[in-house]
Design a protein around this motif. Structure first.
Motif, PDB file in Angstrom:
ATOM      1  N   TYR A   1       0.942  -1.217  -0.047  1.00 37.50           N
ATOM      2  CA  TYR A   1       0.000   0.013   0.038  1.00 37.50           C
ATOM      3  C   TYR A   1       0.774   1.191   0.061  1.00 37.50           C
ATOM      4  O   TYR A   1       0.819   2.089   0.797  1.00 37.50           O
ATOM      5  CB  TYR A   1      -1.104   0.020   1.180  1.00 37.50           C
ATOM      6  CG  TYR A   1      -1.864  -1.258   1.220  1.00 37.50           C
ATOM      7  CD1 TYR A   1      -3.129  -0.931   0.530  1.00 37.50           C
ATOM      8  CD2 TYR A   1      -1.601  -2.294   1.858  1.00 37.50           C
ATOM      9  CE1 TYR A   1      -4.157  -2.191   0.432  1.00 37.50           C
ATOM     10  CE2 TYR A   1      -2.518  -3.577   2.022  1.00 37.50           C
ATOM     11  CZ  TYR A   1      -3.612  -3.316   1.219  1.00 37.50           C
ATOM     12  OH  TYR A   1      -4.475  -4.309   1.202  1.00 37.50           O
TER      13      TYR A   1
ATOM     14  N   GLU B   1       0.935   3.798  -1.873  1.00 41.66           N
ATOM     15  CA  GLU B   1       0.232   4.977  -2.417  1.00 41.66           C
ATOM     16  C   GLU B   1      -0.682   5.587  -1.249  1.00 41.66           C
ATOM     17  O   GLU B   1      -0.983   6.980  -1.398  1.00 41.66           O
ATOM     18  CB  GLU B   1      -0.890   4.584  -3.286  1.00 41.66           C
ATOM     19  CG  GLU B   1      -2.230   3.614  -2.454  1.00 41.66           C
ATOM     20  CD  GLU B   1      -1.952   2.211  -2.645  1.00 41.66           C
ATOM     21  OE1 GLU B   1      -2.852   1.594  -2.175  1.00 41.66           O
ATOM     22  OE2 GLU B   1      -0.680   1.956  -2.997  1.00 41.66           O
ATOM     23  N   THR B   2      -0.683   4.986   0.029  1.00 38.06           N
ATOM     24  CA  THR B   2      -1.334   5.796   1.056  1.00 38.06           C
ATOM     25  C   THR B   2      -0.158   6.593   1.946  1.00 38.06           C
ATOM     26  O   THR B   2      -0.491   7.463   2.884  1.00 38.06           O
ATOM     27  CB  THR B   2      -1.820   4.758   2.255  1.00 38.06           C
ATOM     28  OG1 THR B   2      -0.814   3.927   2.411  1.00 38.06           O
ATOM     29  CG2 THR B   2      -3.104   4.053   1.711  1.00 38.06           C
TER      30      THR B   2
END
Length: 556
Positions: free
Chosen positions: A437, A439-440
């Motif tokens: 993840y 992109e967070t």
């Protein structure tokens, strides 16, 4: 000179209050008479009767079972409140129901004494949720920690563990409620709001409308700091002028954060019948605190090394992310206090600290022994004390003894498992977040790694502060940090309580000339060595890849 006083005054006040507070806590849990007996004695008896609580002693399994089941029920109740808050009263701003994974995360967060917030305080909860759910957990969560710490001390010192329900109630009535009640009035007096009126709509000088949030903040704020909770009524926490109006409120918040946690070494010394043991642990932790504070202040006053290399005047230090009314000194002190006490409140954005300043905040949480939180942190302190005794015994070829009880394989296996769970809960999910993840994570490179590492460290250590900018209100972050908070909270409590139960069942060994005394300066040095060697080196590779690498890349 003013900056120096802003640092030294609250630290001195905490040092002066630590011993008398610690002796009072010991008196309260040894069931000796105190000045609050006439006020709270009848209330306690009424609660015992209404709840069917028998004031008998429990063994460690019964104590741990009562703790885990009671906390699980409370998590379920507050989860339900979050899910239906839109239909309940005291919601003048018409706040919507919480999304399921966010409600799951928030319920565990506040019951685990973490107060990690993946929502903005003033817009995520109704007044009813703030008062009935959040403040309720802000009392019961630290009361749980304090109760089990007292049970742990009893077991180590050869006393019955006590009764969880009695200890939980006395933690609230004799410690948390009286102090929080008085502190709330002080906060209100210096300008913190306390109202059930809705947000105010104001006209700006340009003619635009501005919504100014308010609410019952004063009563929230006092237990937030005293109970080492840390969650903010407002999204920016104690950087908000309604939650931290001035230097007086800022200083009081730091004193409340450190009050009980610095007192527990003296409580331990009193209950162990050896005041010097408590003083040794207190001085050892105070030394760690002073060193970390010194490093943080030096780094923040040095400012951004890139700007310094360009010849830009940075004589006031790094003011990025800091409130002008507090400046570098009080912001740095607050960041060290809130992570040393495992509170998690912030008056500056930790994401904007210099790499070394950020390293100090993460390091305090990873060690969880620089005073630590209200109860749970002190259990870690005693765990490292036992490790120090065990290592010393191995070096001289003698079976280690702690408080007259032999430390053998069973106890050390439990302690080893306890030590391994925190690195596992921090490093494994951090690796998953970075791999799956990314992109967070709002920052690239080393700072981005630190951002994810900080989130899981804060969750596992029951702190709750964060490197803001992380896109954390997602299913992955809500569920993963919720699980980490729950296991980080209750796993170590149960295993260390099992250690206390095991030692309680053993016969006391008479002290001899070969016994390693735990009330000397040598033991203090061994304790500090154990924390640094065993604790700090566990996380060294991770911090090298994060804040240390970032610092080295910024150096010209």
């Amino acid at each position: 000179m003013i900056n120096f006083l802003a640092i030294i005054v609250p630290v001195l006040i905490v040092i002066l209050l630590a011993r008398p507070t610690g002796l009072y806590v010991a008196k309260a849990f040894k069931y000796e008479r105190t000045g609050l007996d006439k006020v709270f004695g009848p209330v306690e008896r009424l609660i015992y009767k209404a709840g069917g609580i028998r004031q008998d002693n429990q063994n460690w399994k019964q104590y741990a079972g009562s703790l885990v089941l009671t906390n699980a029920v409370m998590i379920g109740l507050v989860y339900l409140i979050f899910r239906i808050q839109a239909y309940l009263p005291l919601n003048p701003s018409h706040v919507a129901n919480m999304e399921p994974t966010l409600a799951f995360n928030t319920a565990i967060s506040f019951m685990a004494n973490t107060n990690l917030q993946h929502y903005s305080g003033e817009s995520g909860l109704s007044y009813l949720s703030q008062m009935i759910a959040i403040v309720f957990m802000m009392f019961t969560a630290p009361a749980t920690s304090l109760a089990i710490a007292i049970a742990f001390i009893r077991g180590l010192t050869g006393r019955p563990l006590g009764n969880f329900f009695v200890d939980l109630i006395r933690s609230i009535t004799r410690i948390l409620l009286p102090i929080a009640f008085v502190a709330a009035f002080v906060f209100i007096a210096v300008g913190v709001p306390q109202t059930l009126e809705p947000s105010v709509v104001a006209k700006t000088v340009e003619g635009a409308e501005q919504i100014i949030a308010r609410g019952p903040v004063g009563s929230f704020l006092s237990i937030k700091e005293l109970g080492n909770n840390g969650g903010g009524f407002f999204g920016v926490n104690s950087a908000h002028p309604f939650e931290n109006p001035d230097n007086i409120s800022n200083m009081l918040q730091m004193i409340l954060m450190m009050l009980v946690t610095t007192a527990l070494p003296f409580t331990y010394g009193k209950m162990a019948g050896n005041a010097k043991q408590g003083r040794i642990l207190f001085v050892s932790m105070l030394m760690m605190f002073i060193v970390t504070l010194g490093i943080s202040l030096t780094s923040e006053y040095a400012g951004n090394p890139v700007l310094n290399a360009l010849g830009i005047d940075h004589h006031q230090g790094s003011m990025e992310g800091k409130e002008v009314r507090f400046g570098v000194a009080q912001s740095s002190l607050y960041s060290v206090v809130t992570t040393a006490s495992e509170t998690g409140a912030v008056n500056t954005m930790h994401d904007t600290l210099t790499p070394i300043g950020g390293l100090i905040t993460i390091g305090n949480m990873m060690l969880n022994t620089v005073f630590g939180g209200i109860g749970a942190g002190f259990m870690n302190v005693l765990m490292y004390a036992i490790i120090g005794v065990f290592l010393s015994g191995l070096m001289v070829g003698r079976t280690p003894e702690f408080l007259g009880k032999k430390i053998e394989g069973k106890e050390m296996k439990l302690i080893a498992v306890t030590m391994l769970i925190q690195p596992l809960l921090i490093l494994a999910p951090t690796a998953i977040a970075l791999a799956v993840y990314p992109e967070t994570i709002s920052n690239p490179g080393f700072h981005g790694l630190t951002q994810a590492l900080y989130e899981f460290t804060s969750s596992a250590a029951n702190n709750g502060s964060g490197f803001e900018g992380l896109g954390d209100n997602t299913t992955f972050w809500n569920i993963s940090t919720g699980i980490v908070m729950y296991l980080g909270r209750f796993f170590s409590m149960v295993t260390l309580l099992a250690v206390a139960g095991s030692l309680l069942a053993k016969k006391t060994v008479p002290e001899t000339t070969g016994t390693f005394r735990t009330d000397t300066g040598l033991f203090g040095a061994v304790f500090l060595g154990s924390v640094i060697i065993v604790g700090a080196l566990t996380f060294f590779p991770a911090v090298v890849l994060g804040p240390i690498a970032e610092y080295l890349t910024l150096k010209p």
